[in-house]
Design a protein around this motif. Structure first.
Motif, PDB file in Angstrom:
ATOM      1  N   LYS A 146     -24.180  31.217  53.325  1.00  0.00           N
ATOM      2  CA  LYS A 146     -23.681  31.679  52.017  1.00  0.00           C
ATOM      3  C   LYS A 146     -22.464  32.555  52.270  1.00  0.00           C
ATOM      4  O   LYS A 146     -22.476  33.410  53.160  1.00  0.00           O
ATOM      5  N   PRO A 147     -21.433  32.351  51.473  1.00  0.00           N
ATOM      6  CA  PRO A 147     -20.238  33.172  51.708  1.00  0.00           C
ATOM      7  C   PRO A 147     -20.516  34.649  51.433  1.00  0.00           C
ATOM      8  O   PRO A 147     -21.044  34.985  50.379  1.00  0.00           O
ATOM      9  N   ASP A 148     -20.215  35.486  52.391  1.00  0.00           N
ATOM     10  CA  ASP A 148     -20.435  36.936  52.248  1.00  0.00           C
ATOM     11  C   ASP A 148     -19.981  37.637  53.527  1.00  0.00           C
ATOM     12  O   ASP A 148     -19.529  36.988  54.472  1.00  0.00           O
TER      13      ASP A 148
ATOM     14  N   ASN B  10     -21.159  11.106  55.386  1.00  0.00           N
ATOM     15  CA  ASN B  10     -21.461  11.015  53.955  1.00  0.00           C
ATOM     16  C   ASN B  10     -20.605  10.011  53.207  1.00  0.00           C
ATOM     17  O   ASN B  10     -20.753   9.855  52.003  1.00  0.00           O
ATOM     18  N   LYS B  11     -19.763   9.303  53.912  1.00  0.00           N
ATOM     19  CA  LYS B  11     -19.050   8.201  53.257  1.00  0.00           C
ATOM     20  C   LYS B  11     -18.489   7.226  54.291  1.00  0.00           C
ATOM     21  O   LYS B  11     -17.963   7.647  55.311  1.00  0.00           O
TER      22      LYS B  11
ATOM     23  N   LYS C 123     -27.741   7.822  59.430  1.00  0.00           N
ATOM     24  CA  LYS C 123     -28.594   9.026  59.395  1.00  0.00           C
ATOM     25  C   LYS C 123     -29.448   9.126  60.652  1.00  0.00           C
ATOM     26  O   LYS C 123     -29.611  10.190  61.222  1.00  0.00           O
TER      27      LYS C 123
ATOM     28  N   ARG D  42     -19.597  15.580  58.167  1.00  0.00           N
ATOM     29  CA  ARG D  42     -19.648  17.041  58.172  1.00  0.00           C
ATOM     30  C   ARG D  42     -20.854  17.480  58.994  1.00  0.00           C
ATOM     31  O   ARG D  42     -21.773  16.677  59.249  1.00  0.00           O
TER      32      ARG D  42
ATOM     33  N   GLU E  30     -23.704  14.609  59.568  1.00  0.00           N
ATOM     34  CA  GLU E  30     -24.020  13.702  58.473  1.00  0.00           C
ATOM     35  C   GLU E  30     -22.769  12.888  58.140  1.00  0.00           C
ATOM     36  O   GLU E  30     -21.697  13.449  57.914  1.00  0.00           O
TER      37      GLU E  30
END
Lengths: 172, 384
Positions: B72-74, B220-221, B209, B141, B218
């Protein structure tokens, strides 16, 4: 579902508590906390939507291992749509306003924003239920089911895109 | 500096360390491009702060264990016993220095391309063995940072996106081949590969996968998949596709093609009008055979063959052994354009296809024969 805003309020540390008594900083702190709560909520919603996506990926997996190509393309398109909505949910506007903006976003609006996003959970529940059905749908009925989920996602997207317009009361 | 020692300062820290040596660490944008991961080049100290942005994941290791997975960005404060006084004291007493490390990983998707180095031999029912080559694009990614660090960074020491892609590329080609192989077993021929490219993409995506999950990657396309057929097979596939669109059989299709070619090759100087005439003339004879092909009952009886041939210039039917056209007088003999090799009537002065002057001419200066298209005499060099 818990109200994340309350949890964030409860968990304010010393630094945040000091910020809350500094004149001029209090409002900023409160707004920032609601934005954070809304951000956490949207991430949760996106995670819930992923449950539906996983169900559909399971259907695709079955088809792939049977090498049944009839509905594969449509399922792929639907999964891409899920990914698009996922991105929109996770990276949606937080509700910031600039310096002397035309329309201010205050605490009240941010609370509305949170409640609006909270209400989207119901639509997501519907999508999850529909996606569950996909596993037992016959091959010839699959296209209709895909189309049904697609329509639900479309409705979700349409409503979600209007969130800032609704909460600022600027809908024409 | 990217891989500096413990004195590395950071823009986010304002170039300063705190009293106990702690600082704020962030992955500088300038060093981010092309790097999928970055290991903070110094041991983490007590209360070091790390900034995790929207597009990053940070993994905090202490004494070899993953303690935090920060996605999480922080800004996070990290705890470690490494501090100038306390850390030094512990080390002096026990001889042990606590190892606390942070790895940053980019969450954003990266694009890569793949292509087969060796052709895949597809045994088709109609065309026999056909060599196929495949090309495509993929997006990937990191979705499991711990797996990624252990499998890619730990085992293979890959850090750049290029190194990671190299690893993925070969596997992608194999997955496409695998999908094609299975589809062939299900009865798919080489001609059906093109309309099934998006389905093959979906198969590859799903199967990826199992292959990349263990690396924490992963896919993803998969897009832009292209299966390259040998030229002659491609021609046959195109012909078949055209026949299907037109709803004709092979004979009818060939007749139509011949009509079109005839119309596109006008003879002599008369231009397009005559060309069309020639096409119609040639086609007229073919329409008859097409009509016969469509009526199976008539094909059983031997049909009279048309006597004669079409004039190469005006298209009028003339006796097969005629040397000149009884209608336009054109000589029924063909020559080849020296420039574009287009077939032309023997008496043509210019090529109807490329406009090259035909025949020969004499140099006005030295009298030597030279090609009609020459601009200078090959003997004396005079401009003509």
């Amino acid at each position: 579902m818990v109200d994340i805003r309350e949890r964030i309020e409860e968990d304010r540390g010393v630094l945040k508590k000091i910020q809350l008594i500094i004149p001029g900083y209090e409002g900023y702190r409160r707004r920032e906390d609601i934005r954070k709560a809304d951000n956490l909520l949207r991430n949760q919603l996106a995670d819930k939507l992923k449950i539906a996506r996983n169900d559909i990926e399971g259907v695709r997996r079955n088809l792939v291992y049977k090498y049944e190509t009839r509905n594969l393309e449509k399922i792929g398109d639907l999964l891409n749509y899920f990914q698009k909505i996922d991105g929109q949910l996770r990276h949606a506007e937080h509700g910031y306003s600039g310096i002397s903006p035309a329309i201010r976003i205050e605490e009240e609006e941010l609370n509305k924003l949170y409640e609006f996003d909270y209400s989207m959970a119901k639509i997501i529940e519907g999508i999850i239920n529909e996606a569950k059905k996909m596993r037992s749908v016959k091959e010839e009925e699959m296209l209709d089911e895909i189309e049904r989920i697609r329509e639900m996602l479309g409705e979700f997207e349409k409503t979600f895109k209007m969130r800032m317009v609704y909460i600022t009361g600027t809908e024409v | 500096m990217l891989f500096g020692g413990s004195k590395r300062t950071d823009a986010t820290a304002g170039g300063k360390e705190g009293i106990i040596g702690a600082m704020t660490i962030a992955w500088d944008d300038a060093y981010k491009r092309n790097f999928i991961m970055w290991k903070v080049p110094r041991n983490i100290r007590l209360n070091d702060n790390i900034v995790v942005r929207e597009d990053e994941i940070a993994v905090f290791y202490r004494d070899g264990k993953v303690l935090a997975y920060l996605d999480k960005p922080d800004r996070y404060a990290l705890t470690s016993q490494n501090a100038p006084i306390l850390g030094g004291l512990i080390r002096a007493l026990s001889g042990v220095k606590q190892q606390a490390e942070v790895y940053y990983i980019q969450k954003k998707v990266f694009d890569g391309k793949f292509g087969s180095k060796q052709p895949y031999q597809f045994k088709d029912k109609e065309f026999g063995i056909v060599n196929l080559r495949v090309f495509g694009e993929f997006r990937y990614r990191v979705n499991e940072p711990v797996n990624f660090i252990n499998q890619f960074v730990g085992t293979l020491n890959y850090q750049t996106s290029q190194e990671v892609e190299e690893r993925i590329k070969e596997q992608m080609v194999l997955l496409v081949y695998d999908a094609i192989g299975h589809l062939k077993e299900k009865g798919m021929g080489v001609t059906e590969l093109a309309p099934n490219l998006t389905n093959i993409e979906q198969i590859v995506l799903e199967k990826s996968k199992d292959h990349f999950g263990m690396y924490g990657i992963e896919i993803n396309k998969v897009s832009g998949l292209y299966i390259n057929l040998p030229e002659e097979v491609q021609k046959a596939v195109d012909t078949r596709a055209s026949m299907q669109v037109l709803g004709t059989n092979y004979m009818q299709y060939q007749a139509g093609q011949a009509m079109r070619e005839a119309a596109q090759n006008p003879s002599g100087t008369a231009g397009a009008g005559v060309g069309i005439g020639a096409g119609i003339g040639a086609g007229y004879a073919m329409i008859g055979s097409m009509a016969q092909a469509m009526q199976p009952s008539q094909t059983q009886q031997p049909s009279p063959q048309p006597q004669g041939k079409a004039c190469i210039k005006c298209g009028v039917i003339i006796p097969a052994d005629a040397k000149f056209c009884s209608s336009c007088g054109a000589r029924q003999e063909k020559i080849e354009c020296p420039n574009c090799k287009a077939p032309l009537p023997a008496d043509a002065k210019f090529c109807s296809s490329c406009g090259t002057a035909l025949g020969s001419k004499k140099c006005s200066n030295c009298g030597v024969d030279m090609p009609a298209s020459a601009k200078f005499c090959p003997n004396c060099g005079k401009s003509v």
